[in-house]
Design a protein around this motif. Structure first.
Motif, short mmCIF file in Angstrom:
data_model
loop_
_atom_site.label_atom_id
_atom_site.label_comp_id
_atom_site.label_asym_id
_atom_site.label_seq_id
_atom_site.Cartn_x
_atom_site.Cartn_y
_atom_site.Cartn_z
N ALA A 137 -8.05 0.56 -13.66
CA ALA A 137 -8.47 1.73 -13.46
C ALA A 137 -10.05 1.84 -13.01
N VAL A 138 -10.60 1.24 -13.61
CA VAL A 138 -12.16 1.19 -13.50
C VAL A 138 -12.50 0.31 -12.22
N GLU A 139 -11.69 -1.03 -12.15
CA GLU A 139 -11.80 -1.69 -10.90
C GLU A 139 -11.52 -1.11 -9.57
N THR A 140 -10.22 -0.32 -9.67
CA THR A 140 -9.70 -0.06 -8.41
C THR A 140 -9.89 1.53 -8.10
N GLY A 141 -10.15 2.50 -9.05
CA GLY A 141 -10.45 3.65 -8.98
C GLY A 141 -8.95 4.60 -9.03
N GLU A 142 -7.95 3.81 -9.20
CA GLU A 142 -6.72 4.37 -9.46
C GLU A 142 -6.06 4.26 -10.72
N LEU A 143 -5.41 5.66 -11.05
CA LEU A 143 -4.94 5.68 -12.74
C LEU A 143 -3.87 4.52 -13.00
N GLY A 144 -2.79 4.38 -12.11
CA GLY A 144 -1.79 3.65 -12.54
C GLY A 144 -0.83 4.00 -13.75
N THR A 145 -0.64 3.11 -14.47
CA THR A 145 0.19 3.63 -15.89
C THR A 145 -0.52 4.67 -16.50
#
Length: 444
Positions: free
Chosen positions: A326-334
């Motif tokens: 999440a920190v790397e991509t800016g997306e929450l994911g799981t």
């Protein structure tokens, strides 16, 4: 005489001060000009030299800039031998003359240099820029911190609340001011002019800023406010393009959802507390239905803290990997599937985690708690922007300004760093202290 008209004319006169004029140099180096300015008793010559110093400084190479700050730090420092002698003299005979001499010796020459430069019209903003360049040099040149102490001392006087002018920013405000609001927004980026218009034009939206008479076209700090019903749980609802506009009289809550400091060179000079108090007073007078004042604030240090916390828990490796992603991509994911767990961790971070000084780790928390606010609620999925996910997994927090208790909360926080929080937030923090990832652990 119309008093409001007189006041307006006075401010207009201040705001019409000329900008810094560039003058042709006379061949002296910037340090020679500084020595001459300190020694000068001619106002006209001093004015010219001050202009030359600022003009030369703006053109310095990186190497020459470091040399200049070294000159200010070392060559314009206190004469400790003279200070010691005058201290001894004052101890022996506390006359006004000895006292005046002691005060003069205790002040570095660079303070007087900065004061004299500041007499040049338009120089105040240039000195703010000078300090911003100094701040960038502190890591590699820690001794320059002595010069920075003097900048802070002077700016604390020049930019105190008595000199600040509050102004509401409208869609009809000058274009150069509106452009700077777009540029300086530091919390929720303003995408374009249409986005700015949605924040300042509707009846249920406000933007207020502090200006200084010496920098009339450059805001020092501004706050964006939404008038709503109830306490909001996401910035998406506040910034939505097609939201329903509320009449101010129907609102019961004022939400401070973005506070942006505009001048890097004024770091450490506090305006936010005064601006919030000013806005509260204005809104109380203008919109009688508003009874609740809260923020919807970011939690900028949360993800960094949570990464360290999870690294100490081997059984939480999957969650740690999801957080890293999440920190790397800016997306929450799981992580999107764990909103309550995230809220618990954030509550623990906000009200229990302290630095060596005993102050809360989070800088935004320190600001609002020191102003007398309390931690009211924590929301998951409240800021799903890339930046919001990268810094706090999309979490945001409401700080409540209870006007009846602000003084009490501020006093306790100042005394022993007591963090006041709602019962719900306390419950969340207690749960995080005993559970992590659904398992009982030593660290929670």
């Amino acid at each position: 005489m119309n008093r409001s008209g007189f006041f307006y004319d006075l401010l207009s006169t201040l705001f019409e001060r000329p900008n810094l004029a560039r003058v042709k140099g006379d061949g002296r180096s910037i340090t020679e000009l500084c020595e001459a300015l300190i020694a000068s008793s001619s106002e006209g010559a001093a004015h010219n030299m001050g202009q030359q110093i600022l003009s030369r400084f703006s053109e310095l190479t990186p190497e020459a800039e470091v040399a200049f700050f070294d000159y200010l730090t070392e060559q314009m420092d206190i004469d400790t031998e003279k200070l010691q002698a005058l201290t001894t003299a004052y101890q022996a005979d506390r006359t006004p003359e000895n006292f005046a001499g002691l005060l003069e010796a205790a002040e570095p020459k660079r303070q007087e240099l900065l004061r004299r430069i500041n007499r040049v019209p338009g120089a105040t903003g240039e000195l703010v820029k000078m300090r911003s360049r100094l701040l960038k040099r502190l890591r590699d040149n820690p001794s320059f911190g002595r010069t920075d102490v003097d900048f802070q001392h002077l700016f604390g006087s020049w930019f105190n609340r008595g000199f600040l002018v509050p102004r509401r920013i409208h869609w009809q405000s000058p274009a150069n001011i509106l452009e700077k609001i777009i540029r300086y927004e530091a919390v929720h980026a303003i995408d374009d002019w249409d986005d700015l218009r949605r924040r300042v034009e509707p009846a249920d939206r406000r933007c207020y800023a502090f200006f200084h008479p010496a920098m009339p076209d450059d805001p020092l700090i501004f706050v964006e406010v939404a008038l709503v019903k109830g306490v909001p749980n996401s910035v998406q609802s506040i910034l939505a393009e097609n939201r329903e506009i509320l009449s101010p009289e129907s609102a019961d809550t004022a939400v401070f959802y973005s506070i942006s400091n505009c001048q890097a060179g004024l770091r450490g000079v506090s305006f936010g507390n005064s601006l919030i108090k000013q806005v509260v007073e204005d809104l109380q007078a203008e919109v009688k239905s508003i009874t609740t004042f809260v923020t919807l604030s970011p939690i900028p240090g949360f993800n960094s803290w949570l990464q360290r916390r999870l690294a100490e828990q081997p059984e939480a490796s999957e969650t740690a990997e999801a957080l890293d992603l999440a920190v790397e991509t800016g997306e929450l994911g799981t992580l999107e599937e764990q909103p309550q767990w995230l809220r618990r961790q954030a509550a623990l971070y906000l009200i229990e985690e302290k630095g060596r000084s005993g102050m809360p780790l989070d800088p935004v928390a320190r600001f609002h708690l020191n102003n007398g606010a309390m931690v009211h609620d924590v929301h998951a999925g409240a800021d799903l922007s890339v930046n919001g996910v990268r810094q706090s997994c999309g979490l945001m927090v409401n700080y409540l300004y209870d006007l009846r208790k602000i003084a009490q909360f501020h006093e306790k926080f100042a005394e022993d760093h007591t963090v006041f929080a709602s019962r719900e937030v306390r419950t969340l923090a207690d749960a995080a202290a005993t559970h992590s990832n659904g398992r009982k652990t030593k660290n929670g």
